[in-house]
Design a protein around this motif. Structure first.
Motif, PDB file in Angstrom:
ATOM      1  N   ASN A 139       0.753  -1.174  -0.054  1.00 25.26           N
ATOM      2  CA  ASN A 139       0.181  -0.073   0.037  1.00 25.26           C
ATOM      3  C   ASN A 139       0.958   1.199   0.109  1.00 25.26           C
ATOM      4  N   LEU A 140      -0.048   2.474  -0.144  1.00 25.65           N
ATOM      5  CA  LEU A 140       0.998   3.597  -0.273  1.00 25.65           C
ATOM      6  C   LEU A 140       1.956   3.867   0.965  1.00 25.65           C
ATOM      7  N   LEU A 141       1.350   3.584   2.140  1.00 26.34           N
ATOM      8  CA  LEU A 141       2.073   3.786   3.506  1.00 26.34           C
ATOM      9  C   LEU A 141       3.153   2.864   3.435  1.00 26.34           C
ATOM     10  N   GLU A 142       3.142   1.726   3.145  1.00 29.40           N
ATOM     11  CA  GLU A 142       4.386   0.572   2.961  1.00 29.40           C
ATOM     12  C   GLU A 142       5.241   1.228   2.083  1.00 29.40           C
ATOM     13  N   SER A 143       4.647   1.898   0.837  1.00 33.29           N
ATOM     14  CA  SER A 143       5.549   2.282  -0.249  1.00 33.29           C
ATOM     15  C   SER A 143       6.593   3.427   0.127  1.00 33.29           C
ATOM     16  N   LEU A 144       5.818   4.260   1.139  1.00 30.89           N
ATOM     17  CA  LEU A 144       6.423   5.399   1.535  1.00 30.89           C
ATOM     18  C   LEU A 144       7.596   5.134   2.470  1.00 30.89           C
ATOM     19  N   TYR A 145       7.269   4.331   3.428  1.00 33.70           N
ATOM     20  CA  TYR A 145       8.392   4.047   4.196  1.00 33.70           C
ATOM     21  C   TYR A 145       9.386   3.116   3.574  1.00 33.70           C
ATOM     22  N   ARG A 146       9.176   2.300   2.597  1.00 32.18           N
ATOM     23  CA  ARG A 146      10.307   1.542   1.924  1.00 32.18           C
ATOM     24  C   ARG A 146      11.186   2.516   1.160  1.00 32.18           C
ATOM     25  N   GLN A 180      11.331   5.797   1.730  1.00 34.05           N
ATOM     26  CA  GLN A 180      12.329   6.479   2.567  1.00 34.05           C
ATOM     27  C   GLN A 180      13.514   5.688   3.242  1.00 34.05           C
ATOM     28  N   LYS A 181      13.496   4.404   3.506  1.00 29.31           N
ATOM     29  CA  LYS A 181      14.384   3.697   4.122  1.00 29.31           C
ATOM     30  C   LYS A 181      15.585   3.369   2.827  1.00 29.31           C
ATOM     31  N   GLU A 182      15.130   3.398   1.772  1.00 23.10           N
ATOM     32  CA  GLU A 182      16.035   3.050   0.672  1.00 23.10           C
ATOM     33  C   GLU A 182      16.783   4.537   0.282  1.00 23.10           C
ATOM     34  N   ARG A 183      16.142   5.484   0.571  1.00 22.68           N
ATOM     35  CA  ARG A 183      16.626   6.741   0.260  1.00 22.68           C
ATOM     36  C   ARG A 183      17.818   7.057   1.437  1.00 22.68           C
ATOM     37  N   GLN A 184      17.579   6.622   2.628  1.00 23.36           N
ATOM     38  CA  GLN A 184      18.517   6.832   3.666  1.00 23.36           C
ATOM     39  C   GLN A 184      19.500   6.051   3.564  1.00 23.36           C
ATOM     40  N   ALA A 185      19.379   4.940   3.021  1.00 24.98           N
ATOM     41  CA  ALA A 185      20.576   3.777   2.809  1.00 24.98           C
ATOM     42  C   ALA A 185      21.375   4.321   1.744  1.00 24.98           C
ATOM     43  N   TYR A 186      20.845   4.949   0.778  1.00 27.13           N
ATOM     44  CA  TYR A 186      21.529   5.504  -0.501  1.00 27.13           C
ATOM     45  C   TYR A 186      22.348   6.692  -0.154  1.00 27.13           C
ATOM     46  N   GLU A 187      21.704   7.656   0.727  1.00 26.32           N
ATOM     47  CA  GLU A 187      22.334   8.770   1.142  1.00 26.32           C
ATOM     48  C   GLU A 187      23.522   8.480   2.169  1.00 26.32           C
ATOM     49  N   ALA A 188      23.419   7.247   3.020  1.00 23.77           N
ATOM     50  CA  ALA A 188      24.541   6.789   3.898  1.00 23.77           C
ATOM     51  C   ALA A 188      25.462   6.482   3.039  1.00 23.77           C
ATOM     52  N   LYS A 189      25.351   5.502   1.807  1.00 27.33           N
ATOM     53  CA  LYS A 189      26.307   5.258   0.973  1.00 27.33           C
ATOM     54  C   LYS A 189      27.072   6.331   0.361  1.00 27.33           C
ATOM     55  N   ILE A 190      26.233   7.389  -0.119  1.00 21.83           N
ATOM     56  CA  ILE A 190      26.885   8.294  -0.724  1.00 21.83           C
ATOM     57  C   ILE A 190      27.641   9.024   0.074  1.00 21.83           C
ATOM     58  N   ALA A 191      27.190   9.392   1.330  1.00 25.44           N
ATOM     59  CA  ALA A 191      27.894  10.126   2.372  1.00 25.44           C
ATOM     60  C   ALA A 191      29.436   9.436   2.832  1.00 25.44           C
ATOM     61  N   ALA A 192      29.381   8.110   2.654  1.00 24.98           N
ATOM     62  CA  ALA A 192      30.574   7.202   3.019  1.00 24.98           C
ATOM     63  C   ALA A 192      31.686   7.138   1.873  1.00 24.98           C
ATOM     64  N   LEU A 193      31.131   7.822   0.716  1.00 21.38           N
ATOM     65  CA  LEU A 193      32.310   7.746  -0.401  1.00 21.38           C
ATOM     66  C   LEU A 193      33.270   8.467  -0.227  1.00 21.38           C
ATOM     67  N   PRO A 194      34.445   8.357  -0.662  1.00 17.64           N
ATOM     68  CA  PRO A 194      35.709   9.131  -0.179  1.00 17.64           C
ATOM     69  C   PRO A 194      35.794  10.309  -1.076  1.00 17.64           C
TER      70      PRO A 194
END
Length: 406
Positions: A146-153, A155-169
């Motif tokens: 549903n839309l709520l599950e999609s939103l949280y998914r 958000q979680k994927e975006r946070q993981a991606y942003e963390a990955k980008i922030a960790a780049l040298p």
């Protein structure tokens, strides 16, 4: 469609039960699955007769189809009154665990499809505004997100991606890592000019440059092809100083990659190449033709997510303020500059738009705030900002791009 049930005299079986599905003459089964929510067997059939297919007018056709709901235990095809009893058609509301969102869900019958759909709205409880809405297919083999599950998914994927980008040298950190991983025998660069093929290697203590008087970038085994050492450098910076002094180096030479000898095993030169081109971009000290050669070199050292994106610098084609790196448009101007008064060579004030959803360039000519004419036939329009020449074009993915002409 018919369901032929199994009998003692004539046993029948399919993966869904003791029966066989037989579509109507001229039709075929296009899809069959067990509905996740109800456990009913959902069977879709489509018309094979292309004469019955409906032309949409957009280069495609709609194939007539029918959907059936079957009780897999009995093998009975259910009527709408029968299968609708498996579901609730009342509107439900769900509040997220963090109390930030409200999901409103309604199962609705769609008579034009003789099937059900799911209508959803997601509300931000802080602002009371609708974030998103959707209308989807109700019968599904897997659990519906549903839309709520999609939103949280998301958000979680975006946070993981942003963390990955922030960790780049950073570029400097990447250089230090490449320097520490440098191994004896590494080939740091292969490139050619109008006459020779060159190779920069590391022998464990020094950097050595070899040359072959033959312009051939394919299948050259440097150890067996007559390469001769022409220079030696104690530090990689010495090579950079000797061979990357001015723009002539990237215009006269072109890199290439030979997989068989792992010539891309170390990217020690990446920092120097990017730093050099960043300085050119800052001063806009390049032409569009030269930028083609710049991209040859940057692409040669490009590895996805190897360094922070901020390593690549770009600057407005007018005011020279930093802008987002976009190699497709190396001289594009920032939002502040594009909001200035833009004119043509006759002094008419110009406004640019896309022709429609598919893109295109629409140019509006004004004089004294009155529209003089409109032109949709152009692929680009020369214009002026603060007396300097620019070119406006349609963006590759829509929008309008204004770049410095020189």
């Amino acid at each position: 469609m018919k369901v032929l049930k199994s009998t003692p005299e004539q046993p029948r079986i399919c993966k869904f039960g003791n029966f066989t599905l037989v579509p109507d003459d001229g039709w075929e089964i296009s899809q069959s699955f067990i509905d996740f929510e109800s456990g009913l067997l959902i069977v879709s059939t489509s018309d094979r007769n292309e004469e019955n297919w409906i032309d949409t007018g957009y280069g495609s056709r709609t194939i007539p189809s029918k959907q059936y709901r079957i009780d897999p235990k009995s093998g009975d095809i259910l009527t709408r009154d029968e299968w609708s009893k498996y579901f609730s058609y009342l509107t439900t509301e769900q509040i997220s665990i963090d109390k930030k969102y409200k999901l409103i869900t309604t199962r609705v019958y769609e008579p034009e499809r003789d099937s059900d759909g799911i209508e959803e709205e997601l509300i931000d409880l802080t602002t009371g505004k609708k974030i998103s809405s959707s209308t989807g297919i109700a019968f599904q083999e897997d659990k519906r997100e549903n839309l709520l599950e999609s939103l949280y998914r998301q958000q979680k994927e975006r946070q993981a991606y942003e963390a990955k980008i922030a960790a780049l040298p950073t570029l400097a950190e990447f250089y230090e890592k490449q320097l520490k991983s440098l191994k004896k025998g590494a080939i740091l660069l292969r490139y050619t000019d109008s006459k020779n093929t060159y190779m920069l290697t590391y022998n464990g203590t020094k950097f050595e440059l070899y040359a072959l008087r033959k312009k051939n970038t394919f299948s050259l085994n440097w150890r067996a092809s007559g390469y001769k050492k022409i220079a030696s450098f104690t530090h990689i910076e010495d090579f950079v100083t000797a061979h990357m002094k001015d723009k002539a180096w990237f215009m006269q030479n072109r890199p290439f990659y030979e997989p068989q000898d792992d010539s891309h095993s170390n990217q020690l030169l990446k920092k120097f190449v990017i730093d050099f081109f960043n300085s050119l971009r800052k001063n806009h000290d390049f032409t569009f033709e030269e930028y083609t050669h710049i991209q040859f070199w940057e692409n040669h050292f490009y590895e996805h997510d190897s360094v922070k994106r901020s390593a690549y610098k770009q600057y407005c084609g007018h005011c020279k303020q930093p802008v987002r790196y976009n190699p497709r448009y190396p001289k594009y101007i920032c939002g502040d500059c594009s909001s200035k008064v833009i004119t043509d060579e006759n002094g008419y004030e110009l406004s640019f738009y896309n022709i429609g959803m598919s893109g295109g360039l629409r140019v509006i000519f004004k004089k004294d705030e009155k529209v003089i004419k409109e032109d949709t036939s152009l692929s680009e329009q020369r214009c002026f900002i603060d007396g300097k020449p620019f070119i406006a074009t349609e963006g590759r993915f829509g929008g309008i791009v204004i770049q410095s002409e020189v």
